[in-house]
Design a protein around this motif. Sequence first.
Motif, PDB file in Angstrom:
ATOM      1  N   ASP A  78       0.974  -1.175  -0.177  1.00  0.00           N
ATOM      2  CA  ASP A  78      -0.005  -0.029  -0.094  1.00  0.00           C
ATOM      3  C   ASP A  78       0.977   1.137  -0.029  1.00  0.00           C
ATOM      4  OD1 ASP A  78      -1.937  -1.623   0.061  1.00  0.00           O
ATOM      5  OD2 ASP A  78      -2.750  -1.127   2.273  1.00  0.00           O
ATOM      6  N   PRO A  79       0.760   2.143  -0.737  1.00  0.00           N
ATOM      7  CA  PRO A  79       1.594   3.436  -0.893  1.00  0.00           C
ATOM      8  C   PRO A  79       1.678   4.130   0.460  1.00  0.00           C
ATOM      9  CG  PRO A  79       0.078   3.357  -2.777  1.00  0.00           C
ATOM     10  CD  PRO A  79      -0.322   2.287  -1.713  1.00  0.00           C
ATOM     11  N   LEU A  80       2.807   4.075   0.817  1.00  0.00           N
ATOM     12  CA  LEU A  80       2.934   5.272   2.131  1.00  0.00           C
ATOM     13  C   LEU A  80       2.727   6.535   2.096  1.00  0.00           C
ATOM     14  CD1 LEU A  80       6.778   3.636   2.812  1.00  0.00           C
ATOM     15  CD2 LEU A  80       4.793   3.060   4.062  1.00  0.00           C
ATOM     16  N   PRO A  81       2.223   7.194   3.165  1.00  0.00           N
ATOM     17  CA  PRO A  81       1.781   6.530   4.440  1.00  0.00           C
ATOM     18  C   PRO A  81       0.563   5.669   4.491  1.00  0.00           C
ATOM     19  CG  PRO A  81       1.268   8.906   4.433  1.00  0.00           C
ATOM     20  CD  PRO A  81       1.978   8.662   2.970  1.00  0.00           C
ATOM     21  N   THR A  82       0.461   4.614   5.115  1.00  0.00           N
ATOM     22  CA  THR A  82      -0.601   3.681   5.392  1.00  0.00           C
ATOM     23  C   THR A  82      -0.468   2.921   6.595  1.00  0.00           C
ATOM     24  OG1 THR A  82      -1.479   1.751   4.336  1.00  0.00           O
ATOM     25  CG2 THR A  82       0.745   2.118   4.183  1.00  0.00           C
ATOM     26  N   VAL A  83      -1.733   2.797   7.129  1.00  0.00           N
ATOM     27  CA  VAL A  83      -1.592   2.134   8.439  1.00  0.00           C
ATOM     28  C   VAL A  83      -1.260   0.782   7.958  1.00  0.00           C
ATOM     29  CG1 VAL A  83      -4.270   1.332   8.133  1.00  0.00           C
ATOM     30  CG2 VAL A  83      -3.367   1.509  10.578  1.00  0.00           C
ATOM     31  N   ASP A  84      -1.411   0.028   6.871  1.00  0.00           N
ATOM     32  CA  ASP A  84      -1.015  -1.381   6.817  1.00  0.00           C
ATOM     33  C   ASP A  84       0.531  -1.662   6.941  1.00  0.00           C
ATOM     34  OD1 ASP A  84      -1.699  -3.792   5.638  1.00  0.00           O
ATOM     35  OD2 ASP A  84      -0.140  -3.329   4.220  1.00  0.00           O
ATOM     36  N   GLU A  85       1.261  -0.522   7.066  1.00  0.00           N
ATOM     37  CA  GLU A  85       2.587  -0.632   7.363  1.00  0.00           C
ATOM     38  C   GLU A  85       2.838  -0.878   8.796  1.00  0.00           C
ATOM     39  OE1 GLU A  85       6.456   2.446   8.643  1.00  0.00           O
ATOM     40  OE2 GLU A  85       4.408   3.220   7.705  1.00  0.00           O
ATOM     41  N   GLY A  86       1.654  -0.614   9.704  1.00  0.00           N
ATOM     42  CA  GLY A  86       1.737  -1.031  11.126  1.00  0.00           C
ATOM     43  C   GLY A  86       1.563  -2.675  11.329  1.00  0.00           C
ATOM     44  N   ARG A  87       0.698  -3.222  10.221  1.00  0.00           N
ATOM     45  CA  ARG A  87       0.394  -4.555  10.203  1.00  0.00           C
ATOM     46  C   ARG A  87       1.689  -5.439   9.812  1.00  0.00           C
ATOM     47  NH1 ARG A  87       1.750  -7.452   5.960  1.00  0.00           N
ATOM     48  NH2 ARG A  87       0.795  -5.860   4.657  1.00  0.00           N
ATOM     49  N   SER A  88       2.538  -4.942   8.685  1.00  0.00           N
ATOM     50  CA  SER A  88       3.636  -5.601   8.358  1.00  0.00           C
ATOM     51  C   SER A  88       4.633  -5.524   9.375  1.00  0.00           C
ATOM     52  CB  SER A  88       3.930  -5.108   6.937  1.00  0.00           C
ATOM     53  OG  SER A  88       4.325  -3.848   7.032  1.00  0.00           O
TER      54      SER A  88
END
Length: 522
Positions: free
Chosen positions: A354-364
């Motif tokens: 998912d292009p940053l910034p994204t909350v999915d970064e927290g998942r990974s």
Amino acid sequence: MIDPRALTGCRHRVHLDTMYPQAVANVPEDVGVQQRREAARAFRESMRERLMDGAASEDRSWVIIDPTTRASQRAAATLRACAEGVDRIWGAVLPDEHDTGRRARSELLIRDRERGGYIPVIVVNHKVTDPGSGAVTSGLDEWAPADDEKRKVRAQLRDQFRLAQIHRMLERNGHASPAMQGGAIGYGGECILVHDLAAVMELYDARFTDRVAVARGEVATAPSQVGECRSCPWWPDCKAALTETRDVSLVATGSRAEVLRAAGVHTIDALAAWDGPAPEEWQGNGFGDAVVVARAWLKGVPLVRRAEAVTVTRADVEVDVDMESYQEHGAYLWGTLLTEAGVTQPYRPFVTWDPLPTVDEGRSFAEFWGWLTTTLESTLAQGKTFAAYCYSRSAEDKWLLESATRFAGLPGVPTVAQVRRFIDGPHWVDVYQAVSDQFICPNGKGLKKIAPVAGFHWRDAEAGGEASMSWYRDAVGYDGEPDLSQRERLFVYNEDDVRATKVLREWMTARAAVDVPLATEL
């Protein structure tokens, strides 16, 4: 014309750019420079939108200078807005001064309601403050400088010089605030850092006078290696000239070369032959290393040992880690390689596309952290030793801590205290530090400089931090449809980085003491 960038850059480049502009007119711009310029443009645009969102409720007038018009038209519009007393002017351009050589533009001009005139404010895509105290800041909505007990100034002379040049040009046109202040909105855009321009004006004037003299051919210059050389189109020519004369800046760059020349040391040969204490003006430690680097350069030696033995922390279970981030938007990839009892498992990435910034970064990030700490705890529970390795831990530490802060409360995300215990503990090993402690590195300490000495080579000839930024933009589709081939390219690049760290530490344990000469042997 002298723009503010030239005031903190290479003097010889000013001469070359002025005298021979056509020689590099068609040289492709360095990819890193392109990316930084694009990132800066995007940040300026985001700040403009932010400031304008709140403008409707403000009791002040705004003018936005049309960026699609010619520079002369923008300059005329800026002066017209100043004459009319507009409160805030976005995209200000001041008329080129062909007699003095000044050229400048300011993202924002703020009218000084108390004293008259305008205060320049620039928007820059780098940090202008750090946590601490002592800075003077203002809010974004109202110019109200005050002591800030939460921020300290991050020194950026280039910003001060740029503001000083804008002030001088405002002064010439009768629109400078007598307060002699300027502001910088840095990365994050939380406040305006206030600069006292009176404190830097004397230095600015002297530097500007020097650069004008260089551009007019009134002062001779010569090439000398500085940090700017890495992205300069003139570097191939300059490097050839410096190599021919065996110039000392090839092994002692920047201000250190100037100190050596002042001490009568102009060549690598002279530095290699030095016998005695460091020159009086030499700053800090490392003069002995500089002499060794000169001797290694003359012998073509890529690495030099400091002592007989070479050691690095080893463990029963070893995990190599490398992180990929995109500017200051986040860390999208944590790559890992686990080795136990001489057997290395397949490369394992933890990633968000998912292009940053994204909350999915927290998942990974949570998945990476969970896997790492579970591996650590399981290993210790079996009575075995564990070590996780990175190369130059500052970036990994930064994003471990920032990820824990930004995604606090999400499932699996550790607390800052948990991250701090890990990175400050015995299981987090920086191979870069082990290299720095035990080797003198004539060609630099970067992983791509050191790992080839241990026999490792990257599969992608273009692999590098700045190149990966372009690959990432394509991989997530910032500028169009996502390019899945670039995702695979990033995986290969990241995997090679973790494998390079593994090969390097294993080489340090097994062969470095034989392959690399001692400093005393030179």
